[in-house]
Design a protein around this motif. Sequence first.
Motif, mmCIF file in Angstrom:
data_model
loop_
_atom_site.group_PDB
_atom_site.id
_atom_site.type_symbol
_atom_site.label_atom_id
_atom_site.label_comp_id
_atom_site.label_asym_id
_atom_site.label_seq_id
_atom_site.Cartn_x
_atom_site.Cartn_y
_atom_site.Cartn_z
ATOM 1 N N VAL A 99 -15.860 -25.863 -25.487
ATOM 2 C CA VAL A 99 -15.512 -27.251 -25.180
ATOM 3 C C VAL A 99 -16.713 -27.966 -24.557
ATOM 4 C CG1 VAL A 99 -14.128 -28.695 -23.633
ATOM 5 C CG2 VAL A 99 -13.020 -26.882 -24.947
ATOM 6 N N THR A 100 -17.407 -27.277 -23.671
ATOM 7 C CA THR A 100 -18.587 -27.870 -23.029
ATOM 8 C C THR A 100 -19.659 -28.209 -24.054
ATOM 9 O OG1 THR A 100 -18.178 -26.642 -20.979
ATOM 10 C CG2 THR A 100 -20.409 -27.488 -21.329
ATOM 11 N N ALA A 101 -19.838 -27.339 -25.043
ATOM 12 C CA ALA A 101 -20.822 -27.597 -26.101
ATOM 13 C C ALA A 101 -20.438 -28.844 -26.901
ATOM 14 C CB ALA A 101 -20.917 -26.385 -27.027
ATOM 15 N N ALA A 102 -19.152 -29.017 -27.146
ATOM 16 C CA ALA A 102 -18.684 -30.205 -27.872
ATOM 17 C C ALA A 102 -18.925 -31.465 -27.051
ATOM 18 C CB ALA A 102 -17.203 -30.067 -28.197
ATOM 19 N N GLU A 103 -18.684 -31.382 -25.751
ATOM 20 C CA GLU A 103 -18.906 -32.541 -24.881
ATOM 21 C C GLU A 103 -20.387 -32.916 -24.852
ATOM 22 O OE1 GLU A 103 -15.214 -32.060 -21.710
ATOM 23 O OE2 GLU A 103 -17.165 -31.185 -21.221
ATOM 24 N N LYS A 104 -21.266 -31.926 -24.831
ATOM 25 C CA LYS A 104 -22.711 -32.197 -24.834
ATOM 26 C C LYS A 104 -23.129 -32.840 -26.159
ATOM 27 C CE LYS A 104 -24.067 -28.520 -21.627
ATOM 28 N NZ LYS A 104 -24.806 -27.238 -21.459
ATOM 29 N N ARG A 105 -22.528 -32.406 -27.238
ATOM 30 C CA ARG A 105 -22.847 -32.968 -28.551
ATOM 31 C C ARG A 105 -22.401 -34.426 -28.640
ATOM 32 N NH1 ARG A 105 -21.261 -30.071 -34.336
ATOM 33 N NH2 ARG A 105 -22.545 -31.435 -35.674
ATOM 34 N N LEU A 106 -21.253 -34.732 -28.061
ATOM 35 C CA LEU A 106 -20.782 -36.121 -28.020
ATOM 36 C C LEU A 106 -21.721 -36.979 -27.171
ATOM 37 C CD1 LEU A 106 -16.935 -35.619 -27.484
ATOM 38 C CD2 LEU A 106 -18.033 -36.505 -29.543
ATOM 39 N N ALA A 107 -22.125 -36.449 -26.018
ATOM 40 C CA ALA A 107 -22.993 -37.197 -25.105
ATOM 41 C C ALA A 107 -24.355 -37.483 -25.727
ATOM 42 C CB ALA A 107 -23.171 -36.425 -23.809
ATOM 43 N N ALA A 108 -24.804 -36.607 -26.622
ATOM 44 C CA ALA A 108 -26.111 -36.778 -27.266
ATOM 45 C C ALA A 108 -26.079 -37.867 -28.331
ATOM 46 C CB ALA A 108 -26.558 -35.458 -27.891
ATOM 47 N N VAL A 115 -18.428 -42.713 -30.242
ATOM 48 C CA VAL A 115 -17.643 -43.870 -30.689
ATOM 49 C C VAL A 115 -16.523 -43.418 -31.615
ATOM 50 C CG1 VAL A 115 -17.689 -45.970 -32.103
ATOM 51 C CG2 VAL A 115 -19.496 -45.553 -30.420
ATOM 52 N N SER A 116 -16.844 -42.500 -32.517
ATOM 53 C CA SER A 116 -15.850 -41.968 -33.447
ATOM 54 C C SER A 116 -14.766 -41.197 -32.709
ATOM 55 C CB SER A 116 -16.536 -41.059 -34.475
ATOM 56 O OG SER A 116 -15.599 -40.443 -35.325
ATOM 57 N N TYR A 117 -15.166 -40.418 -31.714
ATOM 58 C CA TYR A 117 -14.219 -39.617 -30.931
ATOM 59 C C TYR A 117 -13.265 -40.519 -30.150
ATOM 60 C CZ TYR A 117 -12.621 -36.402 -27.265
ATOM 61 O OH TYR A 117 -11.860 -35.660 -26.388
ATOM 62 N N ILE A 118 -13.809 -41.559 -29.534
ATOM 63 C CA ILE A 118 -12.976 -42.500 -28.783
ATOM 64 C C ILE A 118 -11.966 -43.164 -29.718
ATOM 65 C CG2 ILE A 118 -12.986 -44.696 -27.516
ATOM 66 C CD1 ILE A 118 -15.725 -43.841 -26.364
ATOM 67 N N ALA A 119 -12.424 -43.569 -30.894
ATOM 68 C CA ALA A 119 -11.536 -44.220 -31.872
ATOM 69 C C ALA A 119 -10.403 -43.278 -32.291
ATOM 70 C CB ALA A 119 -12.334 -44.654 -33.095
ATOM 71 N N LEU A 148 1.716 -44.109 -20.796
ATOM 72 C CA LEU A 148 1.734 -42.670 -21.046
ATOM 73 C C LEU A 148 1.770 -42.350 -22.531
ATOM 74 C CD1 LEU A 148 4.287 -41.537 -18.304
ATOM 75 C CD2 LEU A 148 1.786 -41.485 -18.198
ATOM 76 N N PHE A 149 1.914 -43.380 -23.350
ATOM 77 C CA PHE A 149 1.953 -43.201 -24.802
ATOM 78 C C PHE A 149 0.743 -43.877 -25.445
ATOM 79 C CE2 PHE A 149 6.206 -42.841 -23.205
ATOM 80 C CZ PHE A 149 6.776 -41.830 -23.950
ATOM 81 N N ALA A 150 0.748 -45.202 -25.445
ATOM 82 C CA ALA A 150 -0.274 -45.959 -26.164
ATOM 83 C C ALA A 150 -1.672 -45.788 -25.574
ATOM 84 C CB ALA A 150 0.111 -47.443 -26.189
ATOM 85 N N ASP A 151 -1.768 -45.564 -24.273
ATOM 86 C CA ASP A 151 -3.080 -45.509 -23.617
ATOM 87 C C ASP A 151 -3.563 -44.085 -23.355
ATOM 88 O OD1 ASP A 151 -2.913 -48.235 -23.638
ATOM 89 O OD2 ASP A 151 -2.356 -48.417 -21.525
ATOM 90 N N ARG A 152 -2.911 -43.101 -23.959
ATOM 91 C CA ARG A 152 -3.336 -41.712 -23.798
ATOM 92 C C ARG A 152 -3.837 -41.168 -25.129
ATOM 93 N NH1 ARG A 152 -1.820 -39.165 -18.896
ATOM 94 N NH2 ARG A 152 -1.378 -40.853 -17.426
ATOM 95 N N GLY A 153 -4.841 -40.310 -25.052
ATOM 96 C CA GLY A 153 -5.419 -39.756 -26.264
ATOM 97 C C GLY A 153 -4.836 -38.405 -26.629
ATOM 98 N N GLY A 156 -2.511 -36.147 -24.448
ATOM 99 C CA GLY A 156 -2.159 -36.973 -23.304
ATOM 100 C C GLY A 156 -3.312 -37.278 -22.379
ATOM 101 N N MET A 157 -4.560 -37.089 -22.852
ATOM 102 C CA MET A 157 -5.725 -37.335 -22.003
ATOM 103 C C MET A 157 -5.866 -38.828 -21.678
ATOM 104 S SD MET A 157 -9.767 -36.430 -22.609
ATOM 105 C CE MET A 157 -9.616 -34.718 -22.119
ATOM 106 N N PRO A 158 -6.073 -39.175 -20.395
ATOM 107 C CA PRO A 158 -6.246 -40.572 -20.003
ATOM 108 C C PRO A 158 -7.474 -41.202 -20.657
ATOM 109 C CG PRO A 158 -5.790 -39.193 -18.094
ATOM 110 C CD PRO A 158 -6.068 -38.265 -19.237
ATOM 111 N N GLU A 159 -7.406 -42.505 -20.863
ATOM 112 C CA GLU A 159 -8.482 -43.215 -21.545
ATOM 113 C C GLU A 159 -9.813 -43.096 -20.806
ATOM 114 O OE1 GLU A 159 -9.459 -47.706 -23.334
ATOM 115 O OE2 GLU A 159 -7.588 -47.296 -22.269
ATOM 116 N N ASP A 160 -9.777 -43.128 -19.474
ATOM 117 C CA ASP A 160 -11.053 -43.063 -18.747
ATOM 118 C C ASP A 160 -11.715 -41.693 -18.893
ATOM 119 O OD1 ASP A 160 -9.184 -41.723 -17.244
ATOM 120 O OD2 ASP A 160 -9.741 -42.618 -15.318
ATOM 121 N N ASN A 161 -10.960 -40.690 -19.343
ATOM 122 C CA ASN A 161 -11.551 -39.378 -19.607
ATOM 123 C C ASN A 161 -12.127 -39.284 -21.013
ATOM 124 O OD1 ASN A 161 -10.859 -38.535 -17.053
ATOM 125 N ND2 ASN A 161 -9.283 -37.108 -17.694
#
Length: 211
Positions: A99-108, A115-119, A148-153, A156-161
């Motif tokens: 998971v950490t490797a995926a997060e680093k790849r997104l950050a790069a 942008v694609s992940y957020i969408a 808790l529905f429309a604004d969660r990814g 159920g991950m919060p949008e700010d995460n």
Amino acid sequence: SSDKPTVLKLYPLSLRKKHNGKRVNDNGGKKGRKSRKRGHDDGTGDGGGGVKDWSIEVANEEGEASTYIIEPFPTTHWLLCPNLKAAISRLEAASETSVTAAEKRLAASPDGFLVSYIAANIRTGKDRWDMLSEEHAQETTRRNWRTLFADRGVGGMPEDNFSEGRVKCLHMQYADHIGMGEKGNVVGLWTEQLLEEAAKEKLELPAKPGC
């Protein structure tokens, strides 16, 4: 078997049996801790006195009725295949595919992959809300649960995460990718590609208990 589904799409509300008129204690019997609540009632809709549990009565074959609490369920796409669960757990256990490797790849790639992940997470939240019946959408709105529905990814991950590139479990990302079809999920796509590479090369990834 090929005739079995890989992913199950779940309705965004779940039932939890109410015992002895009290909420179920889900903290393993430990004292001094409050049990978790997926929903949050803030007093909206009843004059400020606190919204009561959203519940239904269900009778069994003997006619005995039990009360079930209705509450939000965060996961839309549930991975069913035990072999895939085990394989993804092994990916998560390897530092280069974790998971950490995926997060680093997104950050790069903030202007591309992130942008694609957020969408993808926003689409999942919208899909979760759109699944609700009109009656359920009205009641969740009355209870101030809409966020808790429309604004969660995914999961159920919060949008700010998820907007910061946080990833919650490769199993969920993969299931979301499969469940959303062509719309996909970039982290789920990476997971799919890693699974294909591991199968092709018959890689022995470190074992990880559970899914």
